[in-house]
Motif scaffolding. Structure first.
Motif, PDB file in Angstrom:
ATOM      1  N   LYS A   1       5.071  14.514   5.910  1.00 28.86           N
ATOM      2  CA  LYS A   1       4.738  15.940   5.826  1.00 28.86           C
ATOM      3  C   LYS A   1       3.785  16.362   6.933  1.00 28.86           C
ATOM      4  O   LYS A   1       3.839  17.489   7.423  1.00 28.86           O
ATOM      5  N   ASN A   2       2.900  15.453   7.345  1.00 30.66           N
ATOM      6  CA  ASN A   2       1.936  15.754   8.395  1.00 30.66           C
ATOM      7  C   ASN A   2       2.447  15.384   9.787  1.00 30.66           C
ATOM      8  O   ASN A   2       1.684  15.412  10.753  1.00 30.66           O
ATOM      9  N   LYS A   3       3.743  15.008   9.857  1.00 27.36           N
ATOM     10  CA  LYS A   3       4.396  14.694  11.135  1.00 27.36           C
ATOM     11  C   LYS A   3       3.740  13.518  11.855  1.00 27.36           C
ATOM     12  O   LYS A   3       3.772  13.442  13.087  1.00 27.36           O
ATOM     13  N   ASN A   4       3.146  12.603  11.102  1.00 24.69           N
ATOM     14  CA  ASN A   4       2.518  11.419  11.695  1.00 24.69           C
ATOM     15  C   ASN A   4       3.558  10.296  11.697  1.00 24.69           C
ATOM     16  O   ASN A   4       3.616   9.467  10.800  1.00 24.69           O
ATOM     17  N   VAL A   5       4.384  10.291  12.750  1.00 24.49           N
ATOM     18  CA  VAL A   5       5.555   9.423  12.764  1.00 24.49           C
ATOM     19  C   VAL A   5       5.197   7.937  12.809  1.00 24.49           C
ATOM     20  O   VAL A   5       5.802   7.115  12.108  1.00 24.49           O
ATOM     21  N   ASP A   6       4.215   7.566  13.621  1.00 26.71           N
ATOM     22  CA  ASP A   6       3.857   6.149  13.742  1.00 26.71           C
ATOM     23  C   ASP A   6       3.311   5.606  12.425  1.00 26.71           C
ATOM     24  O   ASP A   6       3.705   4.518  11.973  1.00 26.71           O
ATOM     25  N   ALA A   7       2.408   6.348  11.819  1.00 28.21           N
ATOM     26  CA  ALA A   7       1.818   5.900  10.563  1.00 28.21           C
ATOM     27  C   ALA A   7       2.868   5.807   9.464  1.00 28.21           C
ATOM     28  O   ALA A   7       2.873   4.866   8.661  1.00 28.21           O
ATOM     29  N   ALA A   8       3.791   6.788   9.428  1.00 30.55           N
ATOM     30  CA  ALA A   8       4.834   6.789   8.403  1.00 30.55           C
ATOM     31  C   ALA A   8       5.748   5.587   8.564  1.00 30.55           C
ATOM     32  O   ALA A   8       6.074   4.902   7.581  1.00 30.55           O
ATOM     33  N   LEU A   9       6.143   5.308   9.804  1.00 31.14           N
ATOM     34  CA  LEU A   9       7.050   4.186  10.046  1.00 31.14           C
ATOM     35  C   LEU A   9       6.361   2.845   9.769  1.00 31.14           C
ATOM     36  O   LEU A   9       6.978   1.930   9.196  1.00 31.14           O
ATOM     37  N   ASN A  10       5.089   2.740  10.137  1.00 31.72           N
ATOM     38  CA  ASN A  10       4.347   1.496   9.887  1.00 31.72           C
ATOM     39  C   ASN A  10       4.210   1.217   8.393  1.00 31.72           C
ATOM     40  O   ASN A  10       4.385   0.077   7.932  1.00 31.72           O
ATOM     41  N   MET A  11       3.863   2.256   7.633  1.00 33.79           N
ATOM     42  CA  MET A  11       3.708   2.076   6.191  1.00 33.79           C
ATOM     43  C   MET A  11       5.048   1.750   5.542  1.00 33.79           C
ATOM     44  O   MET A  11       5.140   0.894   4.643  1.00 33.79           O
ATOM     45  N   TYR A  12       6.106   2.413   6.016  1.00 30.09           N
ATOM     46  CA  TYR A  12       7.452   2.147   5.494  1.00 30.09           C
ATOM     47  C   TYR A  12       7.847   0.690   5.752  1.00 30.09           C
ATOM     48  O   TYR A  12       8.350  -0.005   4.858  1.00 30.09           O
ATOM     49  N   SER A  13       7.598   0.223   6.967  1.00 29.40           N
ATOM     50  CA  SER A  13       7.910  -1.171   7.323  1.00 29.40           C
ATOM     51  C   SER A  13       7.096  -2.146   6.490  1.00 29.40           C
ATOM     52  O   SER A  13       7.592  -3.208   6.073  1.00 29.40           O
ATOM     53  N   CYS A  14       5.848  -1.800   6.215  1.00 29.57           N
ATOM     54  CA  CYS A  14       4.965  -2.641   5.412  1.00 29.57           C
ATOM     55  C   CYS A  14       5.514  -2.803   3.994  1.00 29.57           C
ATOM     56  O   CYS A  14       5.504  -3.901   3.425  1.00 29.57           O
ATOM     57  N   ILE A  15       6.029  -1.719   3.440  1.00 28.82           N
ATOM     58  CA  ILE A  15       6.605  -1.776   2.094  1.00 28.82           C
ATOM     59  C   ILE A  15       7.808  -2.712   2.078  1.00 28.82           C
ATOM     60  O   ILE A  15       7.964  -3.541   1.170  1.00 28.82           O
ATOM     61  N   LEU A  16       8.659  -2.609   3.085  1.00 24.53           N
ATOM     62  CA  LEU A  16       9.862  -3.440   3.140  1.00 24.53           C
ATOM     63  C   LEU A  16       9.516  -4.925   3.222  1.00 24.53           C
ATOM     64  O   LEU A  16      10.189  -5.766   2.622  1.00 24.53           O
ATOM     65  N   VAL A  17       8.442  -5.234   3.995  1.00 26.49           N
ATOM     66  CA  VAL A  17       8.069  -6.642   4.198  1.00 26.49           C
ATOM     67  C   VAL A  17       7.319  -7.202   2.997  1.00 26.49           C
ATOM     68  O   VAL A  17       7.628  -8.302   2.495  1.00 26.49           O
ATOM     69  N   GLU A  18       6.323  -6.451   2.521  1.00 24.33           N
ATOM     70  CA  GLU A  18       5.446  -6.971   1.474  1.00 24.33           C
ATOM     71  C   GLU A  18       5.991  -6.783   0.061  1.00 24.33           C
ATOM     72  O   GLU A  18       5.613  -7.495  -0.864  1.00 24.33           O
ATOM     73  N   HIS A  19       6.865  -5.780  -0.105  1.00 20.88           N
ATOM     74  CA  HIS A  19       7.396  -5.496  -1.445  1.00 20.88           C
ATOM     75  C   HIS A  19       8.908  -5.291  -1.362  1.00 20.88           C
ATOM     76  O   HIS A  19       9.418  -4.189  -1.622  1.00 20.88           O
ATOM     77  N   PRO A  20       9.658  -6.309  -0.982  1.00 20.55           N
ATOM     78  CA  PRO A  20      11.103  -6.170  -0.783  1.00 20.55           C
ATOM     79  C   PRO A  20      11.871  -5.790  -2.043  1.00 20.55           C
ATOM     80  O   PRO A  20      12.997  -5.297  -1.965  1.00 20.55           O
ATOM     81  N   SER A  21      11.278  -5.998  -3.204  1.00 22.74           N
ATOM     82  CA  SER A  21      11.978  -5.672  -4.453  1.00 22.74           C
ATOM     83  C   SER A  21      11.886  -4.183  -4.790  1.00 22.74           C
ATOM     84  O   SER A  21      12.608  -3.686  -5.659  1.00 22.74           O
ATOM     85  N   ILE A  22      10.985  -3.474  -4.097  1.00 21.95           N
ATOM     86  CA  ILE A  22      10.809  -2.044  -4.366  1.00 21.95           C
ATOM     87  C   ILE A  22      11.965  -1.258  -3.746  1.00 21.95           C
ATOM     88  O   ILE A  22      12.326  -1.469  -2.583  1.00 21.95           O
ATOM     89  N   THR A  23      12.563  -0.349  -4.520  1.00 24.15           N
ATOM     90  CA  THR A  23      13.641   0.506  -4.005  1.00 24.15           C
ATOM     91  C   THR A  23      13.080   1.885  -3.700  1.00 24.15           C
ATOM     92  O   THR A  23      12.576   2.565  -4.591  1.00 24.15           O
ATOM     93  N   LEU A  24      13.153   2.231  -2.441  1.00 29.62           N
ATOM     94  CA  LEU A  24      12.606   3.514  -2.010  1.00 29.62           C
ATOM     95  C   LEU A  24      13.635   4.628  -2.168  1.00 29.62           C
ATOM     96  O   LEU A  24      14.842   4.406  -2.075  1.00 29.62           O
ATOM     97  N   ASP A  25      13.147   5.825  -2.368  1.00 27.87           N
ATOM     98  CA  ASP A  25      13.981   6.993  -2.598  1.00 27.87           C
ATOM     99  C   ASP A  25      14.753   7.355  -1.326  1.00 27.87           C
ATOM    100  O   ASP A  25      14.206   7.362  -0.234  1.00 27.87           O
ATOM    101  N   TYR A  26      16.032   7.711  -1.497  1.00 30.73           N
ATOM    102  CA  TYR A  26      16.862   8.097  -0.362  1.00 30.73           C
ATOM    103  C   TYR A  26      16.279   9.297   0.377  1.00 30.73           C
ATOM    104  O   TYR A  26      16.273   9.349   1.607  1.00 30.73           O
TER     105      TYR A  26
END
Length: 321
Positions: free
Chosen positions: A10-35
């Motif tokens: 929402k705040n157009k912070n692309v780097d932070a958003a992508l980093n946090m998204y990648s972190c979720i995928l690596v650290e919590h692979p069982s979590i299903t994120l919303d489409y």
């Protein structure tokens, strides 16, 4: 963590958003994120010119086979926004690739509002033949023809900008048969005729003429339509022009319909008066009244009441006659 990703998007912070998204995928692979969140992240990536990452992120999420939520309508709105962002880049290959990925993942269906960005991408690029070619592909593939009016207007504006004579279409007896590739207007009108019929094609062309400032050409189409003119469509467009405050289109419509007995001219006069009333434009309303008198139109009581109130508000004397 997902909520933080949403906040970053929402705040157009692309780097932070992508980093946090990648972190979720690596650290919590069982979590299903919303489409919707993932698609919005891809939209942000496209807006920042990171097209490869957007396609990669979208494909990887689809490969997870995450179960779609019940709110598929909202997901498709997110997809439309993604395709719209791609269209603004004028990169058709990118827009088409994203569309194909979304379609293969069953996130979208070939509907008008989803297909529109593909056409808009060509229009944004001033690629007139390309826009008509894409429209033809859509018609042949999905039996749909979105943005047909916009394409006609684009074609007519192209002729005007290039100071070229606008060819008169076959159905009003002026255009000679020619190769569709060399006559872009005929090509587009043929597509509309195949999809919606000749009468609708003529109505579309007439409105395109009005919006391009070509009332004489619009009059030719109206004369050719004769009794086949769709009064409901005309009244609907009057309301659209009123809502959009398209005074020029309404005045062109008035000019084009002069002498045509199948059209309720008071609808046009009333739409103009309502527009002038909203603008508190008393001088224009008085000029409209004068025009009605010259053309011998008798206004309704409601029209006269609105006119009188507007003139009084602007302290303009009501004409004695």
């Amino acid at each position: 963590m997902a909520s933080i990703v949403v906040a970053y998007i929402k705040n157009k912070n692309v780097d932070a958003a992508l980093n946090m998204y990648s972190c979720i995928l690596v650290e919590h692979p069982s979590i299903t994120l919303d489409y919707g969140m993932v698609i919005n992240l891809c939209t942000l990536l496209v807006e920042n010119g990171r097209n490869h990452e957007a396609i990669k992120t979208l494909k990887e999420h689809l490969e997870l086979n995450v179960k779609k939520t019940d709110d598929i309508k909202k997901i498709r709105e997110n997809c439309r926004d993604l395709l719209g962002a791609a269209a603004t880049t004028c990169d058709y290959e990118l827009t088409k690739q994203l569309f194909d990925v979304l379609l293969s993942g069953e996130l979208v269906e070939p509907e008008n509002f989803i297909l529109v960005p593909l056409l808009q991408c060509k229009l944004n690029s001033d690629d007139l033949p390309g826009a008509v070619s894409v429209a033809e592909t859509m018609y042949k593939t999905y039996n749909l023809l979105p943005k047909r009016m916009e394409i006609l207007i684009f074609i007519l504006c192209h002729y005007k900008d290039m100071k070229k004579k606008i060819p008169v279409p076959n159905f009003i007896g002026g255009m000679e048969q020619s190769n569709a590739d060399t006559n872009i207007l005929e090509h587009m009108l043929n597509l509309i005729t195949q999809c919606y019929g000749s009468v609708q094609a003529q109505h579309d062309l007439m409105f395109a003429y009005l919006e391009t400032g070509l009332p004489d050409d619009a009059r030719q189409v109206l004369q050719n339509l004769g009794k086949e003119v769709n009064v409901n469509q005309l009244n609907k467009m009057c309301k659209v022009y009123l809502k959009m405050e398209r005074e020029d289109a309404l005045l062109h419509f008035l000019n084009a319909s002069r002498g045509n007995d199948f059209i309720d001219h008071e609808k046009i006069f009333s739409a103009l008066l309502d527009m002038y009333n909203a603008q508190c434009a008393g001088d224009k309303a008085l000029s409209l009244w004068t025009l009605m008198q010259k053309e011998g139109f008798t206004p309704s009581e409601a029209f006269l009441s609105t006119l009188a109130s507007l003139l009084a508000y602007n302290k303009i004397p009501f004409p004695d006659h």
